[in-house]
Design an enzyme around this catalytic site. Structure first.
Site, PDB file in Angstrom:
ATOM      1  N   ARG A 144      -1.133  -9.499  12.687  1.00 39.14           N
ATOM      2  CA  ARG A 144      -1.657  -8.387  11.871  1.00 39.14           C
ATOM      3  C   ARG A 144      -2.512  -8.916  10.723  1.00 39.14           C
ATOM      4  NH1 ARG A 144       3.943  -6.019  10.860  1.00 39.14           N
ATOM      5  NH2 ARG A 144       3.014  -4.946   9.091  1.00 39.14           N
ATOM      6  N   LYS A 150       0.843  -1.214   0.000  1.00 43.32           N
ATOM      7  CA  LYS A 150       0.000   0.000   0.000  1.00 43.32           C
ATOM      8  C   LYS A 150       0.869   1.251   0.000  1.00 43.32           C
ATOM      9  CE  LYS A 150      -2.085  -0.966   3.956  1.00 43.32           C
ATOM     10  NZ  LYS A 150      -1.548  -2.273   4.320  1.00 43.32           N
ATOM     11  N   ARG A 164      -9.624   1.191   8.754  1.00 42.50           N
ATOM     12  CA  ARG A 164      -9.283  -0.212   8.981  1.00 42.50           C
ATOM     13  C   ARG A 164     -10.381  -0.937   9.737  1.00 42.50           C
ATOM     14  NH1 ARG A 164      -3.397   0.367   8.910  1.00 42.50           N
ATOM     15  NH2 ARG A 164      -2.391  -1.647   9.059  1.00 42.50           N
ATOM     16  N   ARG A 174      11.092  -6.525   4.648  1.00 35.61           N
ATOM     17  CA  ARG A 174      11.035  -5.061   4.557  1.00 35.61           C
ATOM     18  C   ARG A 174      12.187  -4.420   5.351  1.00 35.61           C
ATOM     19  NH1 ARG A 174       5.259  -2.768   5.001  1.00 35.61           N
ATOM     20  NH2 ARG A 174       5.198  -3.937   6.934  1.00 35.61           N
ATOM     21  N   ARG A 220      11.318  -2.723  10.938  1.00 36.29           N
ATOM     22  CA  ARG A 220      10.232  -2.262  11.821  1.00 36.29           C
ATOM     23  C   ARG A 220      10.033  -3.241  12.968  1.00 36.29           C
ATOM     24  NH1 ARG A 220       5.023  -0.764   8.202  1.00 36.29           N
ATOM     25  NH2 ARG A 220       4.014  -1.922   9.874  1.00 36.29           N
TER      26      ARG A 220
HETATM   27  N1  LIG Z   1      -6.473   2.947  10.843  1.00 32.08           N
HETATM   28  C1  LIG Z   1      -5.864   2.346  11.881  1.00 32.08           C
HETATM   29  N2  LIG Z   1      -6.571   1.880  12.929  1.00 32.08           N
HETATM   30  C2  LIG Z   1      -5.979   1.291  13.974  1.00 32.08           C
HETATM   31  N3  LIG Z   1      -4.657   1.089  14.071  1.00 32.08           N
HETATM   32  C3  LIG Z   1      -3.872   1.534  13.045  1.00 32.08           C
HETATM   33  C4  LIG Z   1      -4.439   2.180  11.906  1.00 32.08           C
HETATM   34  N4  LIG Z   1      -3.443   2.517  11.065  1.00 32.08           N
HETATM   35  C5  LIG Z   1      -2.305   2.093  11.641  1.00 32.08           C
HETATM   36  N5  LIG Z   1      -2.555   1.497  12.826  1.00 32.08           N
HETATM   37  C6  LIG Z   1      -1.564   0.908  13.765  1.00 32.08           C
HETATM   38  O1  LIG Z   1      -0.265   1.083  13.219  1.00 32.08           O
HETATM   39  C7  LIG Z   1       0.334  -0.197  12.903  1.00 32.08           C
HETATM   40  C8  LIG Z   1       1.157  -0.076  11.639  1.00 32.08           C
HETATM   41  O2  LIG Z   1       0.318   0.299  10.575  1.00 32.08           O
HETATM   42  P1  LIG Z   1       0.779   0.126   9.054  1.00 32.08           P
HETATM   43  O3  LIG Z   1       2.122   0.729   8.866  1.00 32.08           O
HETATM   44  O4  LIG Z   1      -0.326   0.640   8.206  1.00 32.08           O
HETATM   45  O5  LIG Z   1       0.947  -1.454   8.969  1.00 32.08           O
HETATM   46  P2  LIG Z   1       0.606  -2.624   7.969  1.00 32.08           P
HETATM   47  O6  LIG Z   1       1.929  -2.958   7.335  1.00 32.08           O
HETATM   48  O7  LIG Z   1       0.148  -3.698   8.936  1.00 32.08           O
HETATM   49  O8  LIG Z   1      -0.445  -2.242   6.969  1.00 32.08           O
HETATM   50  C9  LIG Z   1      -0.847  -1.145  12.815  1.00 32.08           C
HETATM   51  O9  LIG Z   1      -0.493  -2.496  13.061  1.00 32.08           O
HETATM   52  C10 LIG Z   1      -1.774  -0.595  13.908  1.00 32.08           C
HETATM   53  O10 LIG Z   1      -1.314  -0.961  15.201  1.00 32.08           O
END
Ligand SMILES: Nc1ncnc2c1ncn2[C@@H]1O[C@H](COP(=O)(O)OP(=O)(O)O)[C@@H](O)[C@H]1O
Length: 304
Positions: free
Chosen positions: A250, A84, A161, A195, A239
């Site tokens: 996740r 994404k 989400r 990553r 990360r």
């Molecule tokens: N819209 C959201 N609602 C709730 N938690 C979020 C949201 N966006 C990000 N997070 C938190 O930040 C973390 C990292 O998000 P992100 O970088 O988008 O990870 P991913 O690679 O899982 O898509 C998520 O695992 C969650 O804990």
């Protein structure tokens, strides 16, 4: 946009979270120069029987992007590791709208050692979702800062989400298009574990080489590693939530909490399903084609 958090507190999800009148008043300055398309004007020919758009057989979307991408209110959905951030960031540069990733907002807050920092670290490192209240507050503050700088339009990555987040967003702004990136499950874990991020410039790389052989008529999948330039190679970090057990959690949470968001947008005719055919060199041109966009520099930059 203190608005979103105020409205979030306003009531249970059984009652409308946001009245159109309030949303209109509160967002009036933000949306005053933005042309909002109805989904039907945006995607006239390509909605299938499921009310979603499949990139493989869709006619190109008819997008009317105005100078500086003012009218673009797009959302990227997709499992952890699907890419994404990569594609949202490329599109944001191409169209000229900000790429807003809620994961980045969470990580910035974590790094700031502010009052939320330790609470967030615990949640993120377990692979759980941050509460709707906290995430809406972080996003609202980011939108406010952008608004003050004259930003218009956005490509959201990682928000919404949950269905509740989607309802809140839908109540305050008309999302034009939701791009759901899809990749075979076997590749997702490897992509997360591979990553790497440059601690100095923030560049995103991936050391995983995905090579899934096709069998019984199903196609194979090849994704070359995205290696860092020599200047970044010694500064790579991983990360803290890209550990195997956390990535699996996740993915589980995505299936439980975020899959219903796909349906939410599908019902509204806003969902573009995009199956990634491979790495960036194969996928980027196809994504542009599905969006009816042109990248003049594509030839030189597809592998970047
Ligand atoms: N819209 C959201 N609602 C709730 N938690 C979020 C949201 N966006 C990000 N997070 C938190 O930040 C973390 C990292 O998000 P992100 O970088 O988008 O990870 P991913 O690679 O899982 O898509 C998520 O695992 C969650 O804990």
């Amino acid at each position: 946009m203190v608005v979103m958090s105020r409205l979030l507190r306003a009531g249970p999800s059984t009652s409308p979270l946001i009245s159109p009148r309030i949303a209109c008043r509160l967002f009036s300055s933000f949306t005053s120069e933005i042309t909002i398309h109805s989904p039907t004007s945006l995607i006239p020919n390509s909605i299938n029987n499921n009310n979603s758009i499949n990139s493989s057989n869709a006619k190109p979307l008819i997008l009317r992007i105005e100078p500086h991408g003012r009218n673009v209110h797009w959302v990227f959905l997709g499992c952890p590791g699907v890419g994404k951030g990569t594609y949202a960031s490329r599109l944001s540069k191409l169209i000229g709208v900000p790429h807003i990733a809620t994961g980045d907002l969470v990580r910035e807050e974590l790094a700031s050692s502010g009052p939320l920092s330790s609470k967030l670290a615990e949640i993120v490192n377990q692979g759980k979702l941050v509460s709707d209240e906290i995430i809406v507050d972080l996003l609202s503050r980011r939108l406010e800062t952008g608004e003050a700088k004259g930003e218009a339009g956005f490509i959201l990555d990682g928000f919404p989400r949950t269905v509740r987040q989607a309802e809140i967003l839908e109540g305050v702004i008309d999302i034009d298009l939701v791009i759901n990136l899809k990749l075979r499950e076997e590749a997702l874990l490897a992509k997360c574990l591979g990553r790497r991020i440059c601690s100095e410039c923030g560049g995103n790389y991936n050391v995983a080489c995905i090579d899934i052989k096709g069998d019984d008529g199903s196609p194979g999948l090849y994704m070359a590693p995205l290696l860092p330039p020599p200047g970044c190679a010694s500064k790579l970090i991983t990360r803290s939530d890209d550990r195997e057990e956390v990535v699996k959690e996740r993915l589980r949470i995505y299936n439980e909490m975020t899959r219903p968001v796909e349906e939410f947008y599908q019902k509204r005719g806003k969902l573009l399903q995009f199956d990634l055919p491979g790495g960036i060199p194969e996928s980027w041109p196809k994504l542009l084609q599905a969006l009816n966009l042109d990248d003049q520099e594509d030839g030189q930059s597809a592998a970047a």
